[in-house]
Scaffold this motif. Structure first.
Motif, PDB file in Angstrom:
ATOM      1  N   TYR A 165       7.440   5.654   6.313  1.00  0.00           N
ATOM      2  CA  TYR A 165       5.988   5.721   6.442  1.00  0.00           C
ATOM      3  C   TYR A 165       5.514   7.046   5.864  1.00  0.00           C
ATOM      4  O   TYR A 165       6.119   8.094   6.094  1.00  0.00           O
ATOM      5  N   ILE A 166       4.429   6.998   5.125  1.00  0.00           N
ATOM      6  CA  ILE A 166       3.779   8.200   4.604  1.00  0.00           C
ATOM      7  C   ILE A 166       2.407   8.296   5.275  1.00  0.00           C
ATOM      8  O   ILE A 166       1.556   7.418   5.078  1.00  0.00           O
ATOM      9  N   TYR A 167       2.230   9.341   6.071  1.00  0.00           N
ATOM     10  CA  TYR A 167       0.952   9.527   6.769  1.00  0.00           C
ATOM     11  C   TYR A 167       0.139  10.611   6.078  1.00  0.00           C
ATOM     12  O   TYR A 167       0.637  11.705   5.798  1.00  0.00           O
ATOM     13  N   SER A 168      -1.122  10.287   5.801  1.00  0.00           N
ATOM     14  CA  SER A 168      -2.033  11.230   5.168  1.00  0.00           C
ATOM     15  C   SER A 168      -3.067  11.697   6.195  1.00  0.00           C
ATOM     16  O   SER A 168      -3.948  10.916   6.579  1.00  0.00           O
ATOM     17  N   PRO A 169      -2.986  12.926   6.666  1.00  0.00           N
ATOM     18  CA  PRO A 169      -3.962  13.424   7.640  1.00  0.00           C
ATOM     19  C   PRO A 169      -5.397  13.418   7.110  1.00  0.00           C
ATOM     20  O   PRO A 169      -6.347  13.202   7.865  1.00  0.00           O
ATOM     21  N   SER A 170      -5.552  13.618   5.810  1.00  0.00           N
ATOM     22  CA  SER A 170      -6.899  13.689   5.244  1.00  0.00           C
ATOM     23  C   SER A 170      -7.615  12.348   5.249  1.00  0.00           C
ATOM     24  O   SER A 170      -8.842  12.278   5.401  1.00  0.00           O
ATOM     25  N   GLN A 173      -4.536   7.500   6.852  1.00  0.00           N
ATOM     26  CA  GLN A 173      -3.907   6.277   6.372  1.00  0.00           C
ATOM     27  C   GLN A 173      -2.404   6.371   6.533  1.00  0.00           C
ATOM     28  O   GLN A 173      -1.795   7.398   6.223  1.00  0.00           O
ATOM     29  N   LEU A 174      -1.804   5.287   7.012  1.00  0.00           N
ATOM     30  CA  LEU A 174      -0.356   5.208   7.179  1.00  0.00           C
ATOM     31  C   LEU A 174       0.158   4.096   6.273  1.00  0.00           C
ATOM     32  O   LEU A 174      -0.202   2.928   6.433  1.00  0.00           O
ATOM     33  N   SER A 201      -4.891   1.820   8.895  1.00  0.00           N
ATOM     34  CA  SER A 201      -5.723   2.991   9.165  1.00  0.00           C
ATOM     35  C   SER A 201      -5.477   3.425  10.603  1.00  0.00           C
ATOM     36  O   SER A 201      -5.484   2.595  11.523  1.00  0.00           O
ATOM     37  N   VAL A 202      -5.255   4.702  10.794  1.00  0.00           N
ATOM     38  CA  VAL A 202      -4.961   5.242  12.120  1.00  0.00           C
ATOM     39  C   VAL A 202      -6.244   5.809  12.710  1.00  0.00           C
ATOM     40  O   VAL A 202      -6.945   6.602  12.064  1.00  0.00           O
ATOM     41  N   SER A 203      -6.554   5.405  13.944  1.00  0.00           N
ATOM     42  CA  SER A 203      -7.829   5.799  14.555  1.00  0.00           C
ATOM     43  C   SER A 203      -7.904   7.284  14.867  1.00  0.00           C
ATOM     44  O   SER A 203      -8.980   7.888  14.861  1.00  0.00           O
ATOM     45  N   SER A 204      -6.749   7.893  15.170  1.00  0.00           N
ATOM     46  CA  SER A 204      -6.720   9.339  15.399  1.00  0.00           C
ATOM     47  C   SER A 204      -5.407   9.897  14.874  1.00  0.00           C
ATOM     48  O   SER A 204      -4.441   9.159  14.689  1.00  0.00           O
ATOM     49  N   GLY A 205      -5.386  11.188  14.653  1.00  0.00           N
ATOM     50  CA  GLY A 205      -4.205  11.801  14.063  1.00  0.00           C
ATOM     51  C   GLY A 205      -3.169  12.266  15.058  1.00  0.00           C
ATOM     52  O   GLY A 205      -2.301  13.079  14.709  1.00  0.00           O
ATOM     53  N   SER A 206      -3.188  11.754  16.269  1.00  0.00           N
ATOM     54  CA  SER A 206      -2.207  12.162  17.271  1.00  0.00           C
ATOM     55  C   SER A 206      -0.885  11.431  17.053  1.00  0.00           C
ATOM     56  O   SER A 206      -0.843  10.327  16.505  1.00  0.00           O
TER      57      SER A 206
END
Length: 272
Positions: A165-170, A173-174, A201-206
């Motif tokens: 998985y590649i998560y983009s904090p900006s 998106q996962l 799409s991730v609702s929060s970055g936690s």
């Protein structure tokens, strides 16, 4: 295609846990070119990094991952959880020269939280799983890796699960992929290779929110794989077998010991 390119393709297609066997076969097939195996370094490196090869560090009981995402260059890799870096021999798949490594990343808090959650997730769902979380693309994104191997050569099968998985904090998106590779080779050669892309799409970055999305994706994929197995068993595989013997009559298995070949099964008279 050159001989080196051909042999490199053999390495790229090696099933889980069988790279050493493939190398032995290559040596047997290329006895007239004894130096060929020594030229396969790039192929070994690509294979190990793509397959998320795992290695036990000297003095440690924990396996760590080898991939392009945690490469330091020149054959060295690092592991965030153990705070160490190590040299890796791609031909022997052995680690050496372990050194202390301090992660320098603006995402270090999230990475450490993800490692903790990922460790719990892996232990709950996979036997013998290894995992890693690494900052990538100049610290702008985070790579999350899971690999679980299960080898049973005495029963003629080996298998591997890979999650990336590649998560983009900006963009929150996962994206990534789930892969299963199973090889069964008793009296035959059957291999299952599947890939499932992931994009949510991730609702929060936690870390907890990211791990919840990962858990949902992996559970759904496992259910799809199980459903696929059932479909194969009842469909394609069943179609490979005769529904009836060539006589078009079912065999009465409880009377099989009393049959005489030809006369009773074929309906004709057997010669004495």
């Amino acid at each position: 295609m050159s001989q080196l390119a051909t042999v490199s393709s053999f390495v790229a297609g090696a099933p889980p846990g069988e790279l050493a066997d493939v190398i032995a076969d290559i040596k047997a097939l290329t006895v007239d070119s004894p130096n060929l195996v020594s030229q396969l370094g790039p192929a070994f490196e690509k294979y190990n990094e793509e397959q998320f090869a795992t290695v036990k560090l000297p003095g440690s009981s924990q396996h760590v991952i080898v991939s392009s995402h945690n490469s330091l260059g020149d054959g060295r890799y690092y592991d965030v959880e153990s705070s160490s870096s190590f040299a890796f021999d791609h031909s022997t798949q052995k680690a050496s020269a372990v050194q202390s490594y301090v992660l320098e990343s603006s995402q270090s808090d999230l990475i450490k939280s993800l490692l903790k959650s990922l460790g719990t997730h892996s232990k709950e769902h996979y036997p013998n799983a290894s995992y890693g979380v690494y900052p990538i693309e100049r610290d702008s994104k985070i790579a999350i890796l899971v690999v679980a191997n299960k080898y049973s050569p005495n029963n003629f099968w080996n298998g591997r699960w890979r999650s990336l998985y590649i998560y983009s904090p900006s963009s929150s998106q996962l994206e990534g992929s789930l892969k299963v590779d199973v090889h069964y080779y008793e009296d035959g050669n059957v291999r299952l290779l599947t890939t499932k892309p992931v994009s949510v799409s991730v609702s929060s970055g936690s870390a907890s929110t990211i791990m919840r999305e990962i858990s949902v994706a992996e559970k759904k994929y496992q259910e799809e794989v199980n459903k696929g197995f059932n479909s194969l068993s009842e469909g394609a595989f069943k179609g490979l077998r005769r529904q009836l013997p060539i006589t078009r009559q079912k065999i009465e298995w409880d009377k099989i010991a009393g049959y005489r070949l030809g006369q009773d099964i074929g309906g004709g008279s057997s010669k004495r």
